[in-house]
Design a protein around this motif. Structure first.
Motif, mmCIF file in Angstrom:
data_model
loop_
_atom_site.group_PDB
_atom_site.id
_atom_site.type_symbol
_atom_site.label_atom_id
_atom_site.label_comp_id
_atom_site.label_asym_id
_atom_site.label_seq_id
_atom_site.Cartn_x
_atom_site.Cartn_y
_atom_site.Cartn_z
ATOM 1 N N ARG A 18 35.793 121.091 20.576
ATOM 2 C CA ARG A 18 36.484 120.005 19.900
ATOM 3 C C ARG A 18 36.144 119.900 18.419
ATOM 4 N NH1 ARG A 18 36.583 114.624 23.580
ATOM 5 N NH2 ARG A 18 37.791 115.452 25.315
ATOM 6 N N ILE A 20 35.936 120.267 14.717
ATOM 7 C CA ILE A 20 36.784 120.979 13.742
ATOM 8 C C ILE A 20 36.058 121.140 12.404
ATOM 9 C CG2 ILE A 20 38.988 120.315 14.803
ATOM 10 C CD1 ILE A 20 39.151 118.112 12.595
ATOM 11 N N VAL A 24 32.628 114.919 8.743
ATOM 12 C CA VAL A 24 32.555 113.454 8.626
ATOM 13 C C VAL A 24 31.183 112.970 9.099
ATOM 14 C CG1 VAL A 24 33.458 111.287 9.572
ATOM 15 C CG2 VAL A 24 35.023 113.025 8.737
ATOM 16 N N ARG A 27 28.651 113.455 6.370
ATOM 17 C CA ARG A 27 28.789 112.524 5.247
ATOM 18 C C ARG A 27 28.394 111.108 5.630
ATOM 19 N NH1 ARG A 27 33.897 115.172 5.023
ATOM 20 N NH2 ARG A 27 33.808 116.868 3.529
ATOM 21 N N GLN A 28 28.544 110.758 6.908
ATOM 22 C CA GLN A 28 28.301 109.381 7.318
ATOM 23 C C GLN A 28 26.876 109.125 7.793
ATOM 24 O OE1 GLN A 28 30.613 106.561 7.372
ATOM 25 N NE2 GLN A 28 31.279 107.947 5.771
ATOM 26 N N THR A 62 37.705 113.877 16.528
ATOM 27 C CA THR A 62 38.092 114.610 17.742
ATOM 28 C C THR A 62 37.187 114.259 18.935
ATOM 29 O OG1 THR A 62 36.704 116.478 17.101
ATOM 30 C CG2 THR A 62 39.005 116.581 16.445
ATOM 31 N N LYS A 437 28.830 99.560 1.047
ATOM 32 C CA LYS A 437 30.267 99.734 0.918
ATOM 33 C C LYS A 437 30.977 99.948 2.258
ATOM 34 C CE LYS A 437 32.272 102.403 -2.776
ATOM 35 N NZ LYS A 437 32.457 103.735 -3.304
ATOM 36 N N ARG A 438 30.225 100.418 3.243
ATOM 37 C CA ARG A 438 30.845 100.748 4.526
ATOM 38 C C ARG A 438 31.287 99.519 5.297
ATOM 39 N NH1 ARG A 438 27.002 105.544 6.906
ATOM 40 N NH2 ARG A 438 27.202 106.940 5.120
ATOM 41 N N ASN A 440 33.469 96.505 5.057
ATOM 42 C CA ASN A 440 34.516 95.830 4.309
ATOM 43 C C ASN A 440 34.661 94.415 4.865
ATOM 44 O OD1 ASN A 440 36.907 94.867 3.269
ATOM 45 N ND2 ASN A 440 37.968 96.834 3.413
ATOM 46 N N ILE A 443 37.617 93.396 7.012
ATOM 47 C CA ILE A 443 37.622 93.810 8.422
ATOM 48 C C ILE A 443 36.593 92.997 9.198
ATOM 49 C CG2 ILE A 443 37.257 95.739 10.008
ATOM 50 C CD1 ILE A 443 37.950 97.636 7.672
ATOM 51 N N CYS B 11 36.367 102.938 -0.471
ATOM 52 C CA CYS B 11 36.438 104.352 -0.079
ATOM 53 C C CYS B 11 35.033 104.929 0.060
ATOM 54 C CB CYS B 11 37.238 105.161 -1.086
ATOM 55 S SG CYS B 11 37.292 106.912 -0.644
ATOM 56 N N LEU B 12 34.757 105.519 1.229
ATOM 57 C CA LEU B 12 33.430 106.047 1.532
ATOM 58 C C LEU B 12 33.363 107.553 1.307
ATOM 59 C CD1 LEU B 12 33.120 104.267 4.979
ATOM 60 C CD2 LEU B 12 32.464 103.373 2.757
ATOM 61 N N CYS B 14 34.669 109.720 3.172
ATOM 62 C CA CYS B 14 34.414 110.353 4.471
ATOM 63 C C CYS B 14 35.400 111.493 4.700
ATOM 64 C CB CYS B 14 34.499 109.342 5.610
ATOM 65 S SG CYS B 14 36.145 108.686 5.921
ATOM 66 N N HIS B 15 36.497 111.491 3.950
ATOM 67 C CA HIS B 15 37.534 112.523 4.012
ATOM 68 C C HIS B 15 38.350 112.487 5.299
ATOM 69 C CE1 HIS B 15 36.343 114.978 0.389
ATOM 70 N NE2 HIS B 15 35.286 114.200 0.534
ATOM 71 N N LEU B 16 38.214 111.429 6.094
ATOM 72 C CA LEU B 16 38.997 111.379 7.339
ATOM 73 C C LEU B 16 40.495 111.366 7.054
ATOM 74 C CD1 LEU B 16 37.097 108.940 9.741
ATOM 75 C CD2 LEU B 16 37.786 111.274 10.235
ATOM 76 N N PHE B 19 42.002 114.723 7.002
ATOM 77 C CA PHE B 19 42.161 115.370 8.306
ATOM 78 C C PHE B 19 43.292 114.745 9.109
ATOM 79 C CE2 PHE B 19 38.165 116.827 6.798
ATOM 80 C CZ PHE B 19 38.106 118.140 7.250
ATOM 81 N N TYR B 20 43.408 113.416 9.023
ATOM 82 C CA TYR B 20 44.511 112.773 9.747
ATOM 83 C C TYR B 20 45.847 113.182 9.143
ATOM 84 C CZ TYR B 20 41.410 110.014 12.659
ATOM 85 O OH TYR B 20 40.487 109.633 13.592
ATOM 86 N N MET B 31 44.605 116.626 16.984
ATOM 87 C CA MET B 31 43.855 117.166 15.862
ATOM 88 C C MET B 31 43.135 118.472 16.206
ATOM 89 S SD MET B 31 41.289 115.353 13.232
ATOM 90 C CE MET B 31 42.427 114.090 12.840
ATOM 91 N N VAL B 32 42.608 118.553 17.417
ATOM 92 C CA VAL B 32 41.882 119.774 17.791
ATOM 93 C C VAL B 32 42.819 120.968 17.720
ATOM 94 C CG1 VAL B 32 40.608 120.931 19.625
ATOM 95 C CG2 VAL B 32 40.281 118.488 19.257
ATOM 96 N N PHE B 35 43.768 122.079 14.175
ATOM 97 C CA PHE B 35 42.767 122.808 13.395
ATOM 98 C C PHE B 35 42.238 124.055 14.082
ATOM 99 C CE2 PHE B 35 42.922 118.983 10.985
ATOM 100 C CZ PHE B 35 42.601 119.382 9.698
ATOM 101 N N LYS B 36 42.499 124.172 15.378
ATOM 102 C CA LYS B 36 41.902 125.293 16.097
ATOM 103 C C LYS B 36 42.902 126.397 16.413
ATOM 104 C CE LYS B 36 37.633 123.643 17.394
ATOM 105 N NZ LYS B 36 36.389 124.376 17.416
ATOM 106 N N ASN B 54 34.778 106.631 -5.327
ATOM 107 C CA ASN B 54 35.582 107.639 -4.652
ATOM 108 C C ASN B 54 36.934 107.024 -4.361
ATOM 109 O OD1 ASN B 54 32.940 108.997 -4.033
ATOM 110 N ND2 ASN B 54 32.778 107.252 -2.657
ATOM 111 N N PRO B 135 38.841 104.360 8.060
ATOM 112 C CA PRO B 135 37.996 103.448 8.823
ATOM 113 C C PRO B 135 37.625 102.173 8.068
ATOM 114 C CG PRO B 135 36.676 105.255 7.977
ATOM 115 C CD PRO B 135 38.100 105.538 7.564
ATOM 116 N N ASN B 136 37.925 102.102 6.780
ATOM 117 C CA ASN B 136 37.412 100.969 6.000
ATOM 118 C C ASN B 136 38.485 100.269 5.177
ATOM 119 O OD1 ASN B 136 34.996 99.573 5.669
ATOM 120 N ND2 ASN B 136 34.614 100.484 3.657
ATOM 121 N N LYS B 137 39.724 100.444 5.568
ATOM 122 C CA LYS B 137 40.855 99.837 4.855
ATOM 123 C C LYS B 137 40.826 100.141 3.355
ATOM 124 C CE LYS B 137 42.410 96.065 7.787
ATOM 125 N NZ LYS B 137 42.444 94.630 7.984
#
Lengths: 501, 144
Positions: A18, A20, A24, A27-28, A62, A437-438, A440, A443, B11-12, B14-16, B19-20, B31-32, B35-36, B54, B135-137
């Motif tokens: 799974r 990829i 993330v 980084r987290q 994933t 920052k994480r 918000n 939320i 913005c963190l 995270c680069h998600l 990918f999305y 997603m798998v 990318f696979k 960021n 994930p963080n609006k």
């Protein structure tokens, strides 16, 4: 290199089918557990620093990650458990006091789970909260002792300051310093929207949050951090913190590395210096001394604000509460031994204090026996985990409850109990800008409002089932409670009967 | 009209979103698989990272003065306020890539054509994939 005696506590299980390699997780993770190896084109893990905060698991797009307890265990021993041995190794390595965070995780009795609620059948109909009025509004403060009428029949009574709560749930004290600015803002915004209160903790009130003053309880603790006239005037009530459930009998210590510009300004201490709260208030050695502080604070705020005195649940809590009630305080807050903390010595957290259920029952009975129950409201905290716990607490005699761990969970906390490291991956218990920052507040505040609103619905459902339509009618109504699997002594202290009786 | 906006405060990096975005536009069901199987799909959104700040950048859906006017085959056009690319007409001259002041037009995984954000109008219902995946609006889809 010295031998590392301890094993990683957790294993990172990565499903390579799974993964990829989006990185993330890398980084987290503030603990630097995950790393991408370009030569191997693979994600690798260093589990030694993993605290099982679940941040990577939650963000993995994933669902390729799992964190499990490490299967590698020391030889089984009921006396010398893995954890006990680890603690010895840790202290042999560091020579220091063991530190822990959040509430006592030990398998000690949870009395809430041994208490069952009543419901109406046949003779007294239950109430449907969706169809009939049901009130969860409550007031905290001294209850009027009597009403006199003048010759024109007009009623007169002494008006003492009080707090009006739309729900019998408040957010308990967490200082700016122990939690981040964004976490504080989330609590403040949620309390304002819910018509309840949050508590500054002992860290003062950040200048940006004075606008939430009408829903703020300002705490005055032994360190007196951030206390000045403007601070006392800013809130709706003032809380004197005598003790904390997680660490009764000791003070606090916010390490200098967390005292950044903002915290230094809010706490009014130099940047980078340790913020040490003494174990006692150095001006309080008796109920009379406490009374002086209560009256000083009332005087300083023109007798317009109720004063809360917060004590930890300890052995003779009932006698202490009786003294507090006589000190002139309007509200007593009692914090049970399962209450959370940003950092406490492990031995204190795990071994000092008593369960809040027993403390509450003892205090309420004592105050009623002495005829002074109406002089104060009683608020309890220390692991109130659900609406059922709230209902049971009120039926045992509480006026309202304080929640903090549940509030942190609503914001994203996964109870990894590593607040003391300052590397909270959820942006709650940290002051590192990139981590703060994480969280918000847009939320987090919404999630807090959702949580308390949901609990409010559940409280109404449970009260309705009992045929009760207001918090006032539930309060101290111990006939609505029955114990299961408790000894006669426990039932006597709780003041309830056994199921079937 | 609703557009994608970023709030760099949240913005963190995270680069998600990348990918999305890449997965949503790949045509693969998850997603798998995206990318696979075969070449890794290229995202139409890119996170710019600084030391403290960021933010994610994708097509601003501006008036198209640069890319649409520069397009030599008429592959780029503005439909209902969205700058879209008709990939069957793109010849891969990359004039738009050079001219976009935001650097928002990227070359696809095959390296023959360009691809760009179309607010997920072709592949997603409601909110674009980057907005849903943040994930963080820090990325929002709203009227301004």
């Amino acid at each position: 290199m010295a031998i590392e005696f301890m094993n990683p506590l957790f294993e990172v299980i990565r499903d390579s089918d799974r993964c990829i390699k989006c990185r993330v997780c890398e980084r987290q993770c503030a603990n630097e557990v995950h790393k991408y190896d370009a030569d191997l084109d693979k994600m690798i893990s260093n589990e030694m620093t993993c605290v099982d905060c679940q941040r990577c698991v939650c963000l993995c797009p994933t669902h390729a990650l799992k964190i499990r307890p490490n299967e590698n265990q020391f030889r089984e021993n009921a006396n010398w458990t893995h954890q006990t041995m680890d603690e010895v190794y840790k202290q042999a390595g560091s020579g220091g006091v063991l530190l822990s965070a959040m509430g006592n995780p030990k398998d000690l009795p949870v009395y809430w789970d041994r208490i069952l609620l009543n419901a109406s059948q046949v003779t007294n109909p239950p109430i449907d909260p969706l169809r009939e009025p049901m009130e969860t509004k409550t007031f905290l403060g001294k209850k009027n002792q009597g009403i006199t009428y003048d010759e024109n029949g007009k009623a007169h009574y002494d008006k003492t300051p009080y707090l009006e709560l739309d729900v019998p749930i408040m957010f308990s004290a967490m200082s700016f310093g122990s939690i981040s600015k964004n976490a504080h803002e989330s609590l403040a915004r949620a309390a304002t929207e819910l018509g309840t209160f949050y508590n500054t903790g002992e860290g003062g009130l950040h200048r940006d949050f004075y606008k939430y003053g009408a829903n703020t309880i300002c705490q005055v603790a032994s360190g007196r951090f951030g206390v000045f006239k403007g601070y006392l005037d800013a809130g709706a009530a003032i809380e004197i913190k005598m003790g904390q459930g997680a660490k009764p009998g000791i003070g606090g210590h916010l390490p200098g590395m967390k005292i950044n510009d903002e915290i230094s300004r809010t706490r009014m201490i130099p940047k980078g210096t340790d913020a040490i709260s003494p174990a006692p208030h150095h001006d309080i050695y008796s109920i009379e001394d406490l009374r002086q502080l209560v009256i000083s604070l009332k005087e300083a705020t023109n007798w317009e604000k109720p004063i809360i005195v917060k004590i930890a649940a300890v052995h003779n809590v009932a006698a202490i509460a009786s003294g507090v009630a006589r000190s002139g305080a309007d509200i007593i807050a009692i914090d049970g031994f399962r209450g959370g903390t940003g950092a406490a010595p492990t031995r204190i957290r795990d071994n000092v204090g008593i369960p809040i259920e027993l403390a509450l029952a003892a205090v309420d009975s004592r105050l009623r026996d002495e005829g002074i129950r109406n002089d104060v409201s009683v608020v309890v905290g220390g692991s109130v985990r659900s609406a059922a716990d709230v209902v049971k607490a009120i039926a045992l005699g509480a006026d309202a409850v304080y929640i903090a761990t549940s509030a942190l969970l609503a914001m994203g906390c996964h109870l990894c109990r590593s607040c003391n490291t300052g590397k909270c991956n959820w942006g709650i218990a940290t002051q590192r800008a990139d981590l703060v920052k994480r969280l918000n507040p847009d939320i987090a505040a919404e999630r807090l409002v959702n949580l308390v609103t949901a609990w409010d619905h559940e409280i109404k459902e449970m009260m309705g089932g009992m045929g009760i339509n207001s918090i006032e009618a539930l309060r101290g109504n111990r006939l609505m409670l029955r114990g299961v699997g408790l000894t006669q002594k426990e039932l006597d202290i709780l003041g309830i009967q056994h199921a079937g009786e | 009209m609703k557009k994608v906006y970023v709030n760099e405060d949240w913005c963190l990096a995270c680069h998600l979103c990348e990918f999305y975005c890449a997965a949503a536009n790949s045509g693969a069901p998850d997603m798998v698989k995206a990318f696979k199987s075969g070449k890794k799909p290229v995202p139409r959104i890119q996170v710019e990272e600084g030391s403290d700040v960021n933010f994610a950048v994708q097509c601003r859906h501006c008036d198209g003065k640069a890319c649409v006017k520069g397009c030599i085959t008429g592959a780029l056009s503005i439909k209902d306020g969205v700058v879209v690319c008709d990939e069957s007409r793109c010849v891969g001259c990359y004039t738009c890539v050079l001219s976009c002041p935001f650097g928002c037009i990227v070359i696809d995984e095959e390296g023959h054509r360009i691809q760009k954000c179309d607010l997920c109008t072709k592949n997603h219902d409601g909110e674009p994939a980057c907005v849903q995946g943040c994930p963080n609006k820090a990325i929002v889809f709203e009227e301004r």
